[in-house]
Enzyme design. Structure first.
Site, PDB file in Angstrom:
ATOM      1  N   HIS A  61      42.507  43.457  30.949  1.00 53.66           N
ATOM      2  CA  HIS A  61      43.784  43.915  31.490  1.00 53.66           C
ATOM      3  C   HIS A  61      44.890  42.876  31.312  1.00 53.66           C
ATOM      4  O   HIS A  61      44.634  41.677  31.336  1.00 53.66           O
ATOM      5  CB  HIS A  61      43.648  44.217  32.984  1.00 53.66           C
ATOM      6  CG  HIS A  61      42.602  45.233  33.296  1.00 53.66           C
ATOM      7  ND1 HIS A  61      41.853  45.194  34.446  1.00 53.66           N
ATOM      8  CD2 HIS A  61      42.166  46.326  32.608  1.00 53.66           C
ATOM      9  CE1 HIS A  61      41.009  46.208  34.465  1.00 53.66           C
ATOM     10  NE2 HIS A  61      41.178  46.909  33.356  1.00 53.66           N
ATOM     11  N   LYS A  70      46.705  34.408  37.040  1.00 55.18           N
ATOM     12  CA  LYS A  70      45.688  34.721  38.046  1.00 55.18           C
ATOM     13  C   LYS A  70      44.805  33.511  38.315  1.00 55.18           C
ATOM     14  O   LYS A  70      44.365  32.840  37.377  1.00 55.18           O
ATOM     15  CB  LYS A  70      44.807  35.886  37.583  1.00 55.18           C
ATOM     16  CG  LYS A  70      45.564  37.187  37.400  1.00 55.18           C
ATOM     17  CD  LYS A  70      44.674  38.279  36.845  1.00 55.18           C
ATOM     18  CE  LYS A  70      45.472  39.564  36.664  1.00 55.18           C
ATOM     19  NZ  LYS A  70      44.686  40.606  36.012  1.00 55.18           N
ATOM     20  N   TYR A 130      41.246  37.411  43.605  1.00 57.94           N
ATOM     21  CA  TYR A 130      42.219  36.779  42.735  1.00 57.94           C
ATOM     22  C   TYR A 130      43.602  36.780  43.335  1.00 57.94           C
ATOM     23  O   TYR A 130      44.015  37.695  44.025  1.00 57.94           O
ATOM     24  CB  TYR A 130      42.227  37.338  41.319  1.00 57.94           C
ATOM     25  CG  TYR A 130      42.124  38.822  41.097  1.00 57.94           C
ATOM     26  CD1 TYR A 130      43.183  39.535  40.569  1.00 57.94           C
ATOM     27  CD2 TYR A 130      40.933  39.497  41.356  1.00 57.94           C
ATOM     28  CE1 TYR A 130      43.074  40.884  40.300  1.00 57.94           C
ATOM     29  CE2 TYR A 130      40.820  40.854  41.095  1.00 57.94           C
ATOM     30  CZ  TYR A 130      41.898  41.539  40.574  1.00 57.94           C
ATOM     31  OH  TYR A 130      41.787  42.885  40.316  1.00 57.94           O
ATOM     32  N   ASP A 166      39.492  51.879  31.160  1.00 59.22           N
ATOM     33  CA  ASP A 166      38.997  50.760  30.365  1.00 59.22           C
ATOM     34  C   ASP A 166      38.283  51.238  29.103  1.00 59.22           C
ATOM     35  O   ASP A 166      38.356  50.589  28.064  1.00 59.22           O
ATOM     36  CB  ASP A 166      38.057  49.879  31.194  1.00 59.22           C
ATOM     37  CG  ASP A 166      38.792  49.062  32.254  1.00 59.22           C
ATOM     38  OD1 ASP A 166      40.045  49.057  32.247  1.00 59.22           O
ATOM     39  OD2 ASP A 166      38.114  48.441  33.097  1.00 59.22           O
TER      40      ASP A 166
END
Length: 188
Positions: A61, A70, A130, A166
């Site tokens: 992503h 992140k 995250y 995905d």
């Protein structure tokens, strides 16, 4: 705290100080001044938590615009975590780095803005956290197919459990350049 560089500039492995005794352990998962001193940006604006079972693969992503840096780590279980440089014009464009993150090793991975991110669960279950440098923007989200042969990620699983989204992503080479972050314009 120990900070390890990877082969991709800006992608860092963080080994926090862990203080343990017979009762358990204590560690800081984020402290702005200490992490800034280590080279991480301090402007995290959103925290996310993901729970998954063995074999789940989430990714690859990215967001553009609204690129997200992140800081990721595992609270319970184990994952194989991956960052891919997708910045058009970057000398490391299309290259990846993978790191095992677990509740046992307590490692963290910092993935700068301009990189795609994904992970697969290698334990029975995993609780994955995250911190993000920008908020989620569904209009800016994008992705790359997890098994893109040109990237060649050596995932520790062959037949992952994927979301429909995905499963439908394309290869990096098929994404128009204007949809990708540009080298030199996104890392803060």
């Amino acid at each position: 705290m120990n900070v390890l560089e990877t082969k991709l500039p800006g992608v860092l492995i963080i080994e926090p100080d862990v203080f343990g005794d017979a009762r358990g352990y204590f560690m800081e998962t984020w402290q702005q001044a200490r992490y800034a001193q280590a080279g991480l940006p301090g402007n995290f604006v959103q925290d996310n938590l993901s729970f998954s079972t063995r074999g789940v693969l989430r990714g690859l992503h990215f967001q553009n615009p609204n690129a997200q840096g992140k800081l990721v780590f595992v609270l319970q279980g184990e994952v194989f975590d991956v960052a891919v440089d997708i910045r058009a014009g970057s000398p490391t464009f299309g290259q990846w780095v993978g790191v095992t993150l677990s509740s046992e090793n307590k490692r963290q991975l910092y993935i700068p803005e301009g990189f795609a991110h994904g992970f697969c669960v290698t334990s029975e279950t995993a609780l994955f956290a995250y911190k993000c440098t920008d908020i989620y923007n569904p209009a800016a989200e994008g992705g790359i197919i997890w098994n893109d042969p040109d990237i060649g990620i050596d995932w520790p699983i062959d037949n992952p459990i994927l979301s429909e989204k995905d499963r439908g992503y394309q290869q990096l080479k098929d994404i128009p350049g204007e949809k990708l972050p540009q080298f030199g314009s996104v890392i803060k």
